[in-house]
Design an enzyme around this catalytic site. Structure first.
Site, PDB file in Angstrom:
ATOM      1  N   SER A 143       0.871  -1.189   0.000  1.00 44.81           N
ATOM      2  CA  SER A 143       0.000   0.000   0.000  1.00 44.81           C
ATOM      3  C   SER A 143       0.904   1.233   0.000  1.00 44.81           C
ATOM      4  CB  SER A 143      -0.850  -0.004   1.279  1.00 44.81           C
ATOM      5  OG  SER A 143      -1.424   1.263   1.513  1.00 44.81           O
ATOM      6  N   TYR A 156      -2.888  -0.595  10.292  1.00 48.32           N
ATOM      7  CA  TYR A 156      -2.746  -0.892   8.854  1.00 48.32           C
ATOM      8  C   TYR A 156      -1.378  -0.435   8.357  1.00 48.32           C
ATOM      9  CZ  TYR A 156      -4.153  -0.853   3.859  1.00 48.32           C
ATOM     10  OH  TYR A 156      -4.249  -1.060   2.491  1.00 48.32           O
TER      11      TYR A 156
HETATM   12  N1  NAD Z   1      -8.513  -0.192  -2.090  1.00 46.32           N
HETATM   13  C1  NAD Z   1      -7.422   0.505  -1.916  1.00 46.32           C
HETATM   14  O1  NAD Z   1      -7.392   1.718  -2.082  1.00 46.32           O
HETATM   15  C2  NAD Z   1      -6.138  -0.191  -1.523  1.00 46.32           C
HETATM   16  C3  NAD Z   1      -4.972   0.574  -1.520  1.00 46.32           C
HETATM   17  C4  NAD Z   1      -3.770  -0.027  -1.167  1.00 46.32           C
HETATM   18  C5  NAD Z   1      -3.753  -1.363  -0.830  1.00 46.32           C
HETATM   19  N2  NAD Z   1      -4.897  -2.078  -0.835  1.00 46.32           N
HETATM   20  C6  NAD Z   1      -4.795  -3.499  -0.465  1.00 46.32           C
HETATM   21  O2  NAD Z   1      -5.279  -4.309  -1.524  1.00 46.32           O
HETATM   22  C7  NAD Z   1      -5.842  -5.509  -0.980  1.00 46.32           C
HETATM   23  C8  NAD Z   1      -7.263  -5.664  -1.492  1.00 46.32           C
HETATM   24  O3  NAD Z   1      -8.032  -4.536  -1.107  1.00 46.32           O
HETATM   25  P1  NAD Z   1      -9.490  -4.221  -1.665  1.00 46.32           P
HETATM   26  O4  NAD Z   1      -9.637  -2.759  -1.710  1.00 46.32           O
HETATM   27  O5  NAD Z   1      -9.770  -5.026  -2.887  1.00 46.32           O
HETATM   28  O6  NAD Z   1     -10.345  -4.730  -0.406  1.00 46.32           O
HETATM   29  P2  NAD Z   1     -11.723  -5.513  -0.303  1.00 46.32           P
HETATM   30  O7  NAD Z   1     -12.188  -5.315   1.097  1.00 46.32           O
HETATM   31  O8  NAD Z   1     -12.640  -5.160  -1.420  1.00 46.32           O
HETATM   32  O9  NAD Z   1     -11.244  -7.030  -0.517  1.00 46.32           O
HETATM   33  C9  NAD Z   1     -10.481  -7.704   0.446  1.00 46.32           C
HETATM   34  C10 NAD Z   1     -10.736  -9.177   0.292  1.00 46.32           C
HETATM   35  O10 NAD Z   1      -9.989  -9.881   1.295  1.00 46.32           O
HETATM   36  C11 NAD Z   1     -10.813 -10.873   1.838  1.00 46.32           C
HETATM   37  N3  NAD Z   1     -10.383 -11.219   3.199  1.00 46.32           N
HETATM   38  C12 NAD Z   1     -10.339 -10.414   4.287  1.00 46.32           C
HETATM   39  N4  NAD Z   1      -9.933 -11.119   5.364  1.00 46.32           N
HETATM   40  C13 NAD Z   1      -9.718 -12.390   4.936  1.00 46.32           C
HETATM   41  C14 NAD Z   1      -9.309 -13.580   5.581  1.00 46.32           C
HETATM   42  N5  NAD Z   1      -9.031 -13.599   6.895  1.00 46.32           N
HETATM   43  N6  NAD Z   1      -9.187 -14.713   4.835  1.00 46.32           N
HETATM   44  C15 NAD Z   1      -9.458 -14.714   3.515  1.00 46.32           C
HETATM   45  N7  NAD Z   1      -9.876 -13.604   2.848  1.00 46.32           N
HETATM   46  C16 NAD Z   1     -10.015 -12.461   3.558  1.00 46.32           C
HETATM   47  C17 NAD Z   1     -12.202 -10.251   1.845  1.00 46.32           C
HETATM   48  O11 NAD Z   1     -13.200 -11.252   1.928  1.00 46.32           O
HETATM   49  C18 NAD Z   1     -12.212  -9.546   0.487  1.00 46.32           C
HETATM   50  O12 NAD Z   1     -12.604 -10.409  -0.543  1.00 46.32           O
HETATM   51  C19 NAD Z   1      -5.740  -5.375   0.548  1.00 46.32           C
HETATM   52  O13 NAD Z   1      -4.566  -6.011   1.008  1.00 46.32           O
HETATM   53  C20 NAD Z   1      -5.618  -3.871   0.748  1.00 46.32           C
HETATM   54  O14 NAD Z   1      -4.974  -3.541   1.941  1.00 46.32           O
HETATM   55  C21 NAD Z   1      -6.098  -1.537  -1.167  1.00 46.32           C
END
Ligand code: NAD
Length: 252
Positions: A143, A156
């Site tokens: 991130s 986080y």
């Molecule tokens: N959206 C953003 O702006 C952003 C920015 C930087 C990094 N990220 C990172 O990208 C990744 C995905 O984020 P996103 O925005 O798609 O989030 P999201 O919440 O849409 O998806 C996250 C997924 O992880 C799954 N998950 C959570 N806990 C779990 C567990 N214990 N076991 C199995 N699955 C689990 C959830 O069910 C979901 O499908 C994350 O690591 C997040 O930190 C997101």
């Protein structure tokens, strides 16, 4: 031939958001993909939609990436079914927004366990097979908070910073076995995780002003860099984190 023909790729947390887009991109590049999530029904819906789009080549394994026993059991099952995992994308993650002075230990633990410890647990389990076979690719989804802090997301930020050094620690031990471990660090991407921020006019204006490209990232923006790190094109790239953030981390 596509870059990932014949490869097997596991993407954690891939029934929606960034993980779903990554899984689709890896399937498009030729890999057989294994989707993962917590909710079996949601996962099966994502699996059958992707399989329909590409004429098969999509499996699903519902397990909790923070639970050691479930992880080891699921990875053994996937390896037996597919012959071995060639690509692992540690994508599952959660966010929890509260000031550090008000942050409960249980919430700190949940965030660190999901965003950092899970990459160790799934990475360790998958790497055992990769090391034995003498090849593999691991991509850790970091991130901008791997590098930068902001009020209310301390756990986080600590976890995602730790994930960069876990990427380096894995590299120190597994690079000699021809396993490449790298990170992709998304900027602010419009997903369910960030929907409340998109809907908040002040935060939305701050993002648009703070990002040199003046837009939110799209899940598709993350796909190309992950496919690169999953493919032979990155065979001599080790322990790096690529920021895919519209330039946010290079300006003040
Ligand atoms: N959206 C953003 O702006 C952003 C920015 C930087 C990094 N990220 C990172 O990208 C990744 C995905 O984020 P996103 O925005 O798609 O989030 P999201 O919440 O849409 O998806 C996250 C997924 O992880 C799954 N998950 C959570 N806990 C779990 C567990 N214990 N076991 C199995 N699955 C689990 C959830 O069910 C979901 O499908 C994350 O690591 C997040 O930190 C997101």
């Amino acid at each position: 031939m596509s870059a990932l023909d014949g490869r097997v790729a596991l993407v954690t947390g891939s029934s929606r958001g960034i993980g779903a887009a990554i899984a689709r991109g890896l399937r498009q590049a030729g890999a057989t993909v294994v989707l993962n999530g917590l909710d079996p029904d949601r996962l099966e819906a994502a699996r059958s939609a992707l399989a329909d789009e590409f004429g098969g080549g999509v499996l699903a394994a519902a397990f909790d990436v923070t639970d050691e026993e479930s992880v080891d059991r699921a990875i053994a099952g996937i390896e037996a079914e597919t012959g071995g995992i060639d690509v692992l994308v540690n994508n599952a993650g959660v966010q929890h927004r509260v000031l550090l002075v008000d942050l409960a230990l249980a919430d700190w633990d949940r965030v660190v366990r999901t965003d950092l410890t899970s990459a160790f647990l799934v990475g360790r389990s998958v790497a055992r097979g990769m090391i034995a076979r003498g090849s593999g690719k691991i991509v850790n989804i970091c991130s901008v908070q791997t590098d930068l802090a902001r009020p209310t997301i301390g756990a986080y930020t600590a976890a995602k910073g730790g994930l960069r050094n876990l990427t380096r620690a894995m590299t120190a031990e597994w690079a000699a076995s021809n396993v490449q471990i790298n990170g992709v660090a998304p900027g602010y991407i419009h997903t369910e995780m960030t929907q409340a921020l998109v809907d908040d006019p002040r935060f939305n204006d701050w993002i648009l002003g703070r990002t040199p490209t003046h837009r939110w990232g799209r899940v598709e923006d993350i796909v190309g860099p992950v496919v690169f790190f999953a493919s032979p094109a990155s065979d001599f790239v080790n322990g790096q984190v690529l920021f895919v953030d519209g330039g946010m981390t290079v300006v003040v």
